[in-house]
Design an enzyme around this catalytic site. Structure first.
Site, PDB file in Angstrom:
ATOM      1  N   ARG A 184       0.852  -1.184   0.000  1.00  0.00           N
ATOM      2  CA  ARG A 184       0.000   0.000   0.000  1.00  0.00           C
ATOM      3  C   ARG A 184       0.889   1.236   0.000  1.00  0.00           C
ATOM      4  O   ARG A 184       2.100   1.167   0.193  1.00  0.00           O
ATOM      5  CB  ARG A 184      -0.897  -0.011   1.245  1.00  0.00           C
ATOM      6  N   HIS A 185       0.292   2.374  -0.236  1.00  0.00           N
ATOM      7  CA  HIS A 185       0.966   3.658  -0.077  1.00  0.00           C
ATOM      8  C   HIS A 185       1.430   3.759   1.377  1.00  0.00           C
ATOM      9  O   HIS A 185       0.927   3.030   2.244  1.00  0.00           O
ATOM     10  CB  HIS A 185      -0.033   4.776  -0.373  1.00  0.00           C
ATOM     11  N   ASN A 242      -5.533   8.393   6.923  1.00  0.00           N
ATOM     12  CA  ASN A 242      -5.380   7.146   7.676  1.00  0.00           C
ATOM     13  C   ASN A 242      -5.293   7.483   9.163  1.00  0.00           C
ATOM     14  O   ASN A 242      -5.958   6.896  10.006  1.00  0.00           O
ATOM     15  CB  ASN A 242      -4.081   6.408   7.320  1.00  0.00           C
ATOM     16  N   ARG A 244      -1.276   9.704  -2.548  1.00  0.00           N
ATOM     17  CA  ARG A 244      -0.479   8.963  -1.583  1.00  0.00           C
ATOM     18  C   ARG A 244       0.364   7.844  -2.194  1.00  0.00           C
ATOM     19  O   ARG A 244       1.471   7.568  -1.699  1.00  0.00           O
ATOM     20  CB  ARG A 244      -1.350   8.426  -0.440  1.00  0.00           C
ATOM     21  N   GLU A 298      -8.283   3.728  -5.103  1.00  0.00           N
ATOM     22  CA  GLU A 298      -8.986   3.036  -4.024  1.00  0.00           C
ATOM     23  C   GLU A 298     -10.490   2.967  -4.320  1.00  0.00           C
ATOM     24  O   GLU A 298     -11.026   3.763  -5.098  1.00  0.00           O
ATOM     25  CB  GLU A 298      -8.726   3.747  -2.685  1.00  0.00           C
ATOM     26  N   HIS A 349      -3.787   0.460  -2.735  1.00  0.00           N
ATOM     27  CA  HIS A 349      -4.601   0.814  -1.579  1.00  0.00           C
ATOM     28  C   HIS A 349      -5.173  -0.452  -0.944  1.00  0.00           C
ATOM     29  O   HIS A 349      -5.128  -1.518  -1.532  1.00  0.00           O
ATOM     30  CB  HIS A 349      -5.747   1.731  -2.013  1.00  0.00           C
TER      31      HIS A 349
END
Lengths: 484, 487
Positions: free
Chosen positions: A225-226, A232, A275, A295, A360
């Protein structure tokens, strides 16, 4: 009714032992299930192992071994019986009949069986004479077979070569002229060349396209993932925020990690969200942006915290927990939609060699489910923590997974499947959406896709339909609650 | 489907002089793509990205006797590739020949012992190759389709070495067919109308063309399993009954093979229609998911009558997932299939706004959209370019199918229509697709016949022309000049 049912398809492999039939069968089955076509493979060798508990030697496969032939014929029949059960009663759409099927006689039997039951037949033949490829094949999957658990490597290899010989004399490959009315693909030399005859319908066309894009060159796929993002950290879903300092740290660590891996010619893919791109920027290598890696779109719930969703949309929240795979956010997407839009990514991943995909949480779950053959029920709950790289390396019939945490702290964004409490029936009675003409129309955002766009039967989200979920549409629910 | 090689490629300059401040990301205003801020190297679009990260250009080389569908395939493939965003151009050597030899006398020109003609034909092929090179190097072309018979190994060797010198990939497409009926139909459809036969009657033309084919036959060397095993090619037998595919090298060749394996020549028609007029249409609001207005409902009923009147064999009906197309299809009383990919363009933050409200709240966005309506992406929404990518599987399935009615939306309709009518990206977003009008598309010769049926039920106009002033600093009146009337 909205659905159109294609008749079921029977895919029949053809080829000498060690030509990759089971590899292809398993891979194809995995792919079709992932895109939503219920598929199962039926490996006749498995039936034989159940019937003849102990494998002695290649002699079982000698063409003059009457006893052996009888058993093998019975096993093929038993397998076809199970195929019939699967396709007619168990909701299967495609069955992959994995056996050598090297004689025209055997294939005619199968064709008759299919005709009697209304199945379409598509043959997949693998032809290969390259001794290196065959040798590698034997090493990867035969030596570890249950047939050879008590043999040493040389014994096993020798026996297996003799086994192949048993088939060679009676092998009748699919023929351009003799078999011109059949539907088939002949794969030659592990994908160097293909002969494709009479593709009848959409699913066969997709199967051909898939088979023509896969390869067996060793390589690894890295999924991550980023880095941790601002949203987040605030416990908010979706949006398009940038990385936190810890997220940037992950980018740096990722760069170092990749260098230690010594990968030749690594392709790097990101989404078009800030991101993932910021994360890729730390790598100082070229990367490609794919919009389809974005995402999952949470629609009206974008940038909300789970608590806020619970407050504003309690029913949605509950429904999502009931069927997280098929649930579609109002004005947003479902995991099922994600899989649809990620299919080109999977196809390209199959074509490529070493690739790093920076994506994502929901997207990574979908990709992972493809590689690890996870069901739709498991997919939305796969663990894909931040700051962890998954290295996938195809091996034998599956995928080796290494999980590498890069030791940078991050929040946990994983939400387990909770107990479901809300009574849908009660809610349904309380909310209806009446039309001017007196009919009742369910909120379209909830209308489950009654039919897969690709001509395959798909179970409509029966759960939602049978509960007749109707909701009061709330005009203030724009995509962006902050706007009005 | 996306085409990754031509997605926005970002190559970070490994320049140690770049300070960390400049590594901050910004979102390009039109495309809404995040890029590192690096001054004027921003906003570099595909085609102008750093050359070494583009795939090498690809030459698709047709092979086959006359009347085997080479030009049909060439034109169709070129149309498809351009539509999905791969700059492609076709080079028909016959055209060059017609320019060199103004008047075509007869088949004798093609006799293998006609030295004079041979010289001319070779010169034409060379001229076409030169133009291919110019297309790649000066016009940022990505694919060139070299449409000629190329029936001798010698000719193909010349092309291969030309390509090798310049670093082009080569992919051969050979069409083999010996069915006399298909060949006769072919000649009827496209040869009789050819400039070569403009002054002949049908029998003369047929006789001459058949003798022309014979001129090639003796020296025809089809691609060979053994001799040509190192080359990349697809052999199409009997109009798609069978294919032989050898050594597909890369993504674009794989896409080309998939496309060629899905097209067919069975006669059929494709009907395109928008949903009936919707409640939001009446209010002049874009997007949303509203139901049909009373007039829209009338249209749905009229559509049902119209379709029944067309007596179409085995019609498939497709809609989007949005209420208004489904309500329209419901009136037909037949089975239909819902495609999420057919949903209207997502206008993001502008969903359900009127143009006046967009001008008031997002004047800059409104202007940017007018500047480049094809590539402009709504904030948190989509662009026409995005639409084309998500419609590609729809087009692929339309190619596979026969008679289909697609009930969709304005932007979707424009994208699909642009594919069938070969409209370029700058025209696509302005194609006229009025409500309550069915378009019937029937493939004919090398293109598509279009018949338009207005079903006589009034509806609002939803077509907004490009205003004259697209500057960010324009007056609201200038921006709203072309907005159609609404409640």
């Amino acid at each position: 009714s909205v659905c159109m049912t294609n008749c079921p398809t029977l895919i029949v492999t053809v080829g000498l032992p060690a030509r990759g039939k089971t590899y292809i069968s398993k891979k194809l089955t995995r792919y079709l299930n992932w895109i939503g076509v219920p598929t199962r493979e039926f490996n006749v060798g498995q039936y034989r192992r159940e019937c003849v508990k102990i494998y002695k030697s290649f002699e079982f496969f000698r063409p003059d071994n009457e006893e052996g032939l009888k058993i093998r014929r019975q096993c093929a029949s038993a397998a076809l019986n199970d195929v019939r059960q699967y396709l007619t009663e168990d909701g299967g759409q495609v069955a992959v009949f994995d056996a050598t099927n090297t004689t025209r006689e055997r294939r005619d039997t199968i064709i008759q069986f299919a005709e009697q039951n209304g199945f379409k037949v598509f043959f997949v033949e693998s032809v290969c004479e390259d001794p290196d490829v065959i040798q590698e094949n034997i090493v990867q999957v035969k030596l570890g077979s249950p047939d050879y658990t008590n043999c040493n490597t040389e014994e096993a290899a020798e026996d297996f070569m003799k086994r192949i010989k048993c088939y060679e004399n009676s092998y009748e490959p699919l023929d351009e002229v003799l078999d011109r009315d059949l539907s088939f693909i002949k794969i030659m030399d592990v994908g160097q060349r293909y002969l494709v005859n009479r593709v009848l319908d959409h699913i066969q066309s997709r199967i051909v396209y898939y088979l023509m894009n896969i390869h067996i060159t060793p390589r690894s796929i890295y999924l991550c993932r980023h880095g941790e993002s601002e949203l987040n950290v605030n416990g908010r879903i979706g949006g398009d925020s940038g990385l936190t300092p810890r997220g940037k740290e992950f980018g740096k660590k990722l760069s170092q990690f990749l260098q230690t891996q010594g990968i030749s010619d690594l392709k790097v893919w990101t989404s078009q969200m800030k991101r993932t791109i910021q994360t890729a920027e730390s790598l100082s290598v070229p990367y490609e942006q794919w919009k389809v890696l974005n995402e999952i779109d949470a629609g009206v719930c974008e940038e909300m915290m789970y608590e806020e969703i619970q407050d504003h949309f309690p029913l949605e929240f509950a429904l999502r927990d009931q069927d997280k795979y098929r649930y579609r956010y109002p004005k947003g997407e479902s995991y099922e939609d994600l899989v649809q839009r990620l299919e080109p990514v999977i196809m390209e991943l199959e074509r490529q060699e070493n690739v790093l995909v920076i994506c994502h949480q929901a997207v990574m779950r979908c990709l992972l489910a493809y590689f690890l053959d996870k069901t739709a029920e498991e997919l939305p709950y796969l663990k894909c923590p931040l700051h962890t790289v998954l290295k996938l390396t195809p091996v034998a019939y599956g995928c080796k997974v290494e999980s590498i945490s890069l030791n940078v702290d991050a929040v946990n964004t994983h939400r387990e499947r909770p107990e479901v409490g809300i009574s849908l029936e009660a809610h349904r009675r309380a909310h209806t959406h009446p039309q001017e003409d007196g009919s009742v129309w369910p909120d379209m955002a909830f209308s489950p896709r009654a039919f897969s766009s690709t001509g395959c039967t798909v179970q409509a989200s029966a759960f939602l339909l049978t509960h007749g979920v109707n909701l009061t549409p709330n005009p203030q629910h724009s995509k962006h609650p902050t706007r009005k | 489907m996306e085409f990754p090689q031509l997605e926005y490629l970002r190559r970070r300059r490994c320049d140690s002089a770049v300070n960390t401040e400049q590594k901050k990301l910004t979102q390009t205003p039109l495309l809404k793509i995040w890029v590192p801020w690096m001054g004027c190297s921003l906003n570099r679009r595909r085609g102008s990205s750093v050359p070494q990260f583009c795939n090498s250009p690809t030459m698709i080389v047709m092979v086959g006797l006359p009347a085997r569908g080479k030009t049909y395939i060439s034109k169709k493939l070129t149309r498809y590739l351009n539509w999905i965003g791969v700059p492609t151009k076709m080079f028909n050597v016959g055209q060059y020949r017609r320019e060199a030899v103004k008047i075509y006398k007869n088949f004798e020109f093609f006799k293998p012992d006609n030295e004079e003609a041979m010289k001319i034909r070779k010169a034409c092929a060379t001229a076409a190759l030169k133009d291919v090179a110019a297309y790649f190097s000066k016009e940022q072309g990505q694919v060139a389709v070299f449409d000629a018979t190329n029936t001798t190994r010698e000719r193909r060797a010349i092309i291969l070495s030309y390509a090798k010198e310049r670093g082009y990939k080569v992919f051969f497409v050979e069409s083999i067919c010996d069915d006399p009926e298909i060949i006769a139909e072919n000649i009827k459809q496209v040869k009789f109308g050819s400039p070569d036969y403009v002054d002949r009657d049908i029998d003369e033309a047929l006789e001459d063309f058949s003798r022309r084919i014979e001129c090639y036959r003796a020296s025809y060397m089809p691609m060979d399993d053994e001799e040509d095993r190192k080359l990349s090619y697809i052999k199409i037998f009997d109009v798609g009954s069978r294919y032989l595919v050898n050594r597909v090298q890369d993504h674009i060749q794989s896409r080309i093979v998939y496309y060629l394996m899905n097209i067919h020549v069975t006669p059929r028609s494709i009907y395109l229609s928008r949903h009936g007029e919707s409640e939001l249409n009446l209010l002049g609001r874009i997007g949303g998911d509203s139901g049909l207005s009373p007039r829209g409902q009338k249209y749905a009923n009229a559509l049902a009558t119209f379709i029944r009147g067309q007596n179409i064999r085995e019609l498939k009906v497709w809609t989007s997932h949005m209420k208004r197309t489904i309500q329209t299809a419901e009136a037909l009383g037949v089975q239909y299939e819902q495609w999420k990919a057919l949903n209207e363009i997502d206008a993001g933050v502008c969903e359900e706004l009127t143009y006046e409200e967009i001008q008031e709240n997002f004047p800059e966005e409104f202007a940017l959209r007018d500047q480049d309506k094809y590539r402009y992406r709504y904030p948190k929404g989509e662009s026409y370019e995005d639409l084309v990518h998500r419609l590609e599987p729809v087009i692929m399935e339309l190619e596979r199918q026969e008679n289909v009615l697609v009930v969709c939306h304005q932007a979707i309709f424009r994208c699909l229509l642009a594919y069938f009518l070969d409209k370029p990206a700058d025209e696509l977003p302005y194609l006229r697709c009025p409500l309550h009008t069915v378009l019937k598309l029937t493939p004919v010769a090398y293109g598509c016949k279009v018949e338009s049926f207005f079903l006589n039920i009034e509806a609002v106009n939803t077509h907004r022309e490009r205003p004259v002033n697209v500057d960010i600093n324009r007056n609201p009146e200038e921006a709203l000049l072309t907005v159609p009337e609404h409640v």
